[in-house]
Design a protein around this motif. Structure first.
Motif, mmCIF file in Angstrom:
data_model
loop_
_atom_site.group_PDB
_atom_site.id
_atom_site.type_symbol
_atom_site.label_atom_id
_atom_site.label_comp_id
_atom_site.label_asym_id
_atom_site.label_seq_id
_atom_site.Cartn_x
_atom_site.Cartn_y
_atom_site.Cartn_z
ATOM 1 N N ASN A 184 0.848 -1.182 0.000
ATOM 2 C CA ASN A 184 0.000 0.000 0.000
ATOM 3 C C ASN A 184 0.891 1.241 0.000
ATOM 4 O OD1 ASN A 184 -2.354 -1.588 -0.009
ATOM 5 N ND2 ASN A 184 -2.263 -1.775 2.213
ATOM 6 N N CYS A 185 0.783 2.077 1.003
ATOM 7 C CA CYS A 185 1.595 3.297 1.047
ATOM 8 C C CYS A 185 2.641 3.221 2.151
ATOM 9 C CB CYS A 185 0.690 4.505 1.269
ATOM 10 S SG CYS A 185 -0.409 4.815 -0.117
ATOM 11 N N CYS A 186 3.105 2.016 2.445
ATOM 12 C CA CYS A 186 4.069 1.835 3.525
ATOM 13 C C CYS A 186 5.320 1.123 2.994
ATOM 14 C CB CYS A 186 3.440 1.022 4.651
ATOM 15 S SG CYS A 186 4.510 0.845 6.084
ATOM 16 N N LEU A 187 6.453 1.670 3.328
ATOM 17 C CA LEU A 187 7.730 1.056 3.010
ATOM 18 C C LEU A 187 8.261 0.423 4.289
ATOM 19 C CD1 LEU A 187 10.264 0.623 1.194
ATOM 20 C CD2 LEU A 187 11.040 2.874 1.977
ATOM 21 N N GLU A 188 8.541 -0.890 4.243
ATOM 22 C CA GLU A 188 9.120 -1.580 5.388
ATOM 23 C C GLU A 188 10.568 -1.933 5.070
ATOM 24 O OE1 GLU A 188 7.056 -4.959 6.909
ATOM 25 O OE2 GLU A 188 5.391 -3.750 7.648
ATOM 26 N N ILE A 189 11.450 -1.528 5.955
ATOM 27 C CA ILE A 189 12.878 -1.750 5.767
ATOM 28 C C ILE A 189 13.390 -2.558 6.952
ATOM 29 C CG2 ILE A 189 15.131 -0.660 5.491
ATOM 30 C CD1 ILE A 189 13.496 1.922 4.678
ATOM 31 N N GLU A 190 13.976 -3.713 6.656
ATOM 32 C CA GLU A 190 14.638 -4.498 7.691
ATOM 33 C C GLU A 190 16.130 -4.291 7.534
ATOM 34 O OE1 GLU A 190 13.495 -8.604 7.910
ATOM 35 O OE2 GLU A 190 11.382 -8.127 7.614
ATOM 36 N N CYS A 191 16.792 -4.007 8.645
ATOM 37 C CA CYS A 191 18.229 -3.799 8.561
ATOM 38 C C CYS A 191 18.937 -4.396 9.767
ATOM 39 C CB CYS A 191 18.577 -2.318 8.392
ATOM 40 S SG CYS A 191 18.000 -1.257 9.713
ATOM 41 N N TYR A 206 11.456 9.509 -1.452
ATOM 42 C CA TYR A 206 10.266 10.352 -1.596
ATOM 43 C C TYR A 206 10.004 11.186 -0.333
ATOM 44 C CZ TYR A 206 9.802 6.922 -5.293
ATOM 45 O OH TYR A 206 10.056 6.092 -6.352
ATOM 46 N N PRO A 207 10.944 12.017 0.053
ATOM 47 C CA PRO A 207 10.839 12.730 1.335
ATOM 48 C C PRO A 207 9.627 13.646 1.459
ATOM 49 C CG PRO A 207 12.600 13.648 -0.019
ATOM 50 C CD PRO A 207 12.135 12.398 -0.706
ATOM 51 N N ASP A 208 9.163 14.213 0.374
ATOM 52 C CA ASP A 208 8.032 15.149 0.448
ATOM 53 C C ASP A 208 6.710 14.454 0.731
ATOM 54 O OD1 ASP A 208 9.762 17.249 -0.046
ATOM 55 O OD2 ASP A 208 9.430 17.196 -2.213
ATOM 56 N N ASP A 209 6.653 13.131 0.543
ATOM 57 C CA ASP A 209 5.403 12.390 0.715
ATOM 58 C C ASP A 209 5.333 11.619 2.033
ATOM 59 O OD1 ASP A 209 4.585 13.279 -1.798
ATOM 60 O OD2 ASP A 209 5.479 11.558 -2.814
ATOM 61 N N ILE A 210 6.322 11.750 2.886
ATOM 62 C CA ILE A 210 6.357 10.997 4.140
ATOM 63 C C ILE A 210 5.388 11.598 5.153
ATOM 64 C CG2 ILE A 210 7.784 10.343 6.126
ATOM 65 C CD1 ILE A 210 10.177 10.210 4.197
ATOM 66 N N VAL A 269 7.946 3.357 7.008
ATOM 67 C CA VAL A 269 7.754 4.718 6.516
ATOM 68 C C VAL A 269 6.374 4.779 5.869
ATOM 69 C CG1 VAL A 269 8.666 6.561 5.081
ATOM 70 C CG2 VAL A 269 10.233 4.864 6.052
ATOM 71 N N GLN A 270 5.500 5.609 6.413
ATOM 72 C CA GLN A 270 4.157 5.767 5.888
ATOM 73 C C GLN A 270 4.129 6.971 4.960
ATOM 74 O OE1 GLN A 270 1.483 3.643 6.711
ATOM 75 N NE2 GLN A 270 0.538 4.657 4.973
ATOM 76 N N TYR A 271 3.591 6.764 3.765
ATOM 77 C CA TYR A 271 3.524 7.817 2.746
ATOM 78 C C TYR A 271 2.089 8.265 2.522
ATOM 79 C CZ TYR A 271 8.369 6.780 1.561
ATOM 80 O OH TYR A 271 9.716 6.616 1.608
#
Length: 134
Positions: free
Chosen positions: A73-80, A93-97, A129-131
């Protein structure tokens, strides 16, 4: 000095100063110029001053860190798995966070030259990160 300032404020690229000791011996002007450049970097910029040995050590440890991501959807999941202190992550996409969470904790990002950056601590983390929904 302009190259150093631009690197700190705009380009965020490494600046390497090669200053051969041979030219400093017996030449106070050269030694003073090097000292003033280093003082400027430390006081007026956000650049990291280090030796080549420490930089190589940092780079090798950083390269052992792991990162993977997926979107839904509009969520980026990052595992690190961060294996080096002092790392950060540039968010796309910093302006859409709308919001950013690390390990279910709401975090603030820092904006540098239009980039949203979050600090990463040593260890395993889940970043969400929710966009904006467009």
């Amino acid at each position: 000095i302009k190259l150093i300032s631009d690197s700190s404020e705009k380009n965020h690229s490494p600046v390497v100063l090669l200053f051969h000791p041979h030219y400093c011996i017996g030449n106070g002007d050269s030694a003073n110029k090097l000292a003033s450049i280093i003082k400027y970097i430390e006081e007026k910029t956000r650049l990291w001053t280090t030796s080549i040995e420490d930089f190589i050590d940092f780079y090798e440890k950083r390269s052992k860190s792991e990162i993977s991501c997926k979107t839904e959807n509009c969520c980026l999941e990052i595992e690190c798995n961060v294996r080096q202190k002092g790392l950060s992550l540039n968010l796309p996409y910093p302006d859409d966070i709308i919001k950013t969470e690390i390990d279910d904790e709401l975090v603030s990002s820092v904006t540098i030259s239009g980039r949203k950056i979050v600090k990463l601590e040593y260890g395993k983390h889940l970043i969400r990160v929710q966009y904006k929904n467009e």
